[in-house]
Design an enzyme around this catalytic site. Structure first.
Site, PDB file in Angstrom:
ATOM      1  N   HIS A 127       0.830  -1.218   0.000  1.00 49.61           N
ATOM      2  CA  HIS A 127       0.000   0.000   0.000  1.00 49.61           C
ATOM      3  C   HIS A 127       0.852   1.250   0.000  1.00 49.61           C
ATOM      4  O   HIS A 127       1.827   1.331   0.738  1.00 49.61           O
ATOM      5  CB  HIS A 127      -0.881   0.058   1.258  1.00 49.61           C
ATOM      6  CG  HIS A 127      -1.673  -1.178   1.507  1.00 49.61           C
ATOM      7  ND1 HIS A 127      -2.824  -1.460   0.817  1.00 49.61           N
ATOM      8  CD2 HIS A 127      -1.491  -2.204   2.368  1.00 49.61           C
ATOM      9  CE1 HIS A 127      -3.314  -2.611   1.261  1.00 49.61           C
ATOM     10  NE2 HIS A 127      -2.522  -3.090   2.195  1.00 49.61           N
TER      11      HIS A 127
ATOM     12  N   CYS B 110     -18.372   2.630  28.376  1.00 45.77           N
ATOM     13  CA  CYS B 110     -19.782   3.015  28.451  1.00 45.77           C
ATOM     14  C   CYS B 110     -20.617   1.870  29.019  1.00 45.77           C
ATOM     15  O   CYS B 110     -21.469   2.072  29.874  1.00 45.77           O
ATOM     16  CB  CYS B 110     -20.310   3.375  27.068  1.00 45.77           C
ATOM     17  SG  CYS B 110     -20.222   5.133  26.703  1.00 45.77           S
TER      18      CYS B 110
ATOM     19  N   CYS C 292     -27.761   3.296  24.862  1.00 48.54           N
ATOM     20  CA  CYS C 292     -26.866   4.356  24.374  1.00 48.54           C
ATOM     21  C   CYS C 292     -27.677   5.613  24.112  1.00 48.54           C
ATOM     22  O   CYS C 292     -27.242   6.732  24.396  1.00 48.54           O
ATOM     23  CB  CYS C 292     -26.204   3.938  23.067  1.00 48.54           C
ATOM     24  SG  CYS C 292     -25.438   2.327  23.085  1.00 48.54           S
TER      25      CYS C 292
END
Lengths: 272, 108
Positions: free
Chosen positions: A93, A233, A188
């Protein structure tokens, strides 16, 4: 009383938005935009708008941004030969080809028929082509490489595909987002859709946009992957977090990226 | 983590000018107050305690650091340019390990 608090909050945020918005207009960066069709949000705000001006200042200066030290690791890793095959990323790449990757991912790989984020892609390349050991998500090598790759797309608008083979993952991610979980029985959406901009203890709730990840978090004192943030979270609502790289989080990553469609990639962002 | 420290110095300046020099080094800055969650033992202090900047061999800036400095310390300071020369930066941590960087400064 509630209404007063609400208007006060909005007024304060709008004032903040105007002051920041004015400074950024010159740079051509977009931190608040109109949402994509079908989005539940009225306006899409990058985490940049929720951060303190001092934190944003750190992010804006490439030198001062501590996440850029990991960018340097990534840059070194890019041309470092590794594994049995003795290959490096740079052999296949060009760095320029990585432009747009940060905005496009996660994608469904047509050959593998699997949803992949940048971390997964890096590990796939390492396993298949370099015959090297995969990196852990929050190892310095992985963070550095992902930051290096995603930072090539800085400023480009997030635009993920959600149709075709990605549709099932998208639905799965959406379901995850609205699913109440844990002892607190929270989804969420409750924090990041309904009450963003309000305080949760001393922290301002953001919209939970993923455009700056991996972010340098001042609390962590190092950069962290999006999946690490998901885990945090999940722990806060007292549910058992999933594993980094799990299908659940991968689908959520796709859904979140779609919610932030049009926001500029900010990797490595600085957040509190 | 073996990463080079980052230093930003203007390439050239006028004699008598005041220039800003920015430095950033990657270090975890272990405070010595944290405990290992598994064993319950204290993790020994491991911070960069000294930063020295020299200009043509003469010390122009020094910073002593203590445990409240956060990880990856960023230090910026100003220098009044006396002449052309070379800046030499050294960071020292508790184990005695040092990192150094050099930057040339030309005057116009």
């Amino acid at each position: 009383m509630n209404i007063r608090i609400l208007t006060g909050g909005i007024a304060a945020l709008t004032a903040l938005g105007i002051s920041i918005g004015g400074a950024l207009a010159a740079e051509g960066k977009k931190h608040s935009i109109k949402p994509v069709a079908g989005s539940p949000l009225e306006e899409v705000w990058s985490g940049y708008r929720f951060a303190k001006p001092t934190t944003n200042q750190m992010q804006d200066d490439d030198f001062e941004n501590p996440g850029m030290t990991w960018y340097d690791i990534g840059e070194a890793n890019w041309s470092k030969k590794d594994g049995e095959a003795g290959k490096s990323c740079a052999e296949c790449h060009k760095t320029e080809d990585m432009k747009g990757v940060g905005a496009r991912y996660p994608i469904v790989d047509p050959k593998l028929n699997k949803l992949m984020n940048v971390e997964e892609r890096v590990n796939y390349c390492r396993k298949t082509y370099m015959e090297a050991k995969p990196w852990k998500y929050d190892s310095n090598d992985m963070l550095g490489t992902v930051i290096y790759v995603k930072a090539q797309s800085r400023g480009m608008p997030v635009n993920v595909k959600i149709d075709g083979p990605a549709a099932t993952y998208f639905e799965k991610g959406k379901k995850f987002y609205y699913q109440r979980r844990g002892q607190m029985d929270m989804s969420c959406a409750q924090c990041h859709e309904k009450y963003y901009g309000k305080l949760i203890r001393m922290n301002t709730l953001s919209q939970g946009q993923s455009n700056g990840f991996p972010v340098y978090r001042l609390k962590w004192q190092k950069p962290g992957s999006l999946h690490r943030r998901f885990k945090g979270c999940n722990k806060q609502v007292r549910s058992t977090p999933f594993k980094t790289g799990s299908d659940e989080y991968m689908a959520l990553e796709l859904y979140l990226a779609w919610r932030g469609t049009g926001l500029g990639v900010e990797t490595p962002a600085v957040r509190n | 983590m073996a990463i080079k420290p980052r230093v930003k110095v203007p390439k050239s300046a006028k004699v008598g000018d005041t220039i800003q020099i920015k430095t950033l080094i990657s270090h975890k800055m272990e405070t010595g107050l944290r405990k290992d969650k598994k064993t319950g033992k204290k993790i020994p202090r491991q911070i960069i305690n000294m930063f020295v900047a020299k200009f043509n061999g003469k010390q122009v800036f020094q910073a002593k650091m203590y445990p409240s400095i956060s990880a990856n310390p960023y230090i910026a300071f100003f220098l009044k340019v006396p002449e052309a020369g070379e800046l030499d930066f050294t960071w020292t941590d508790d184990s005695g390990k040092t990192w150094s960087a050099k930057k040339k400064l030309a005057v116009s």
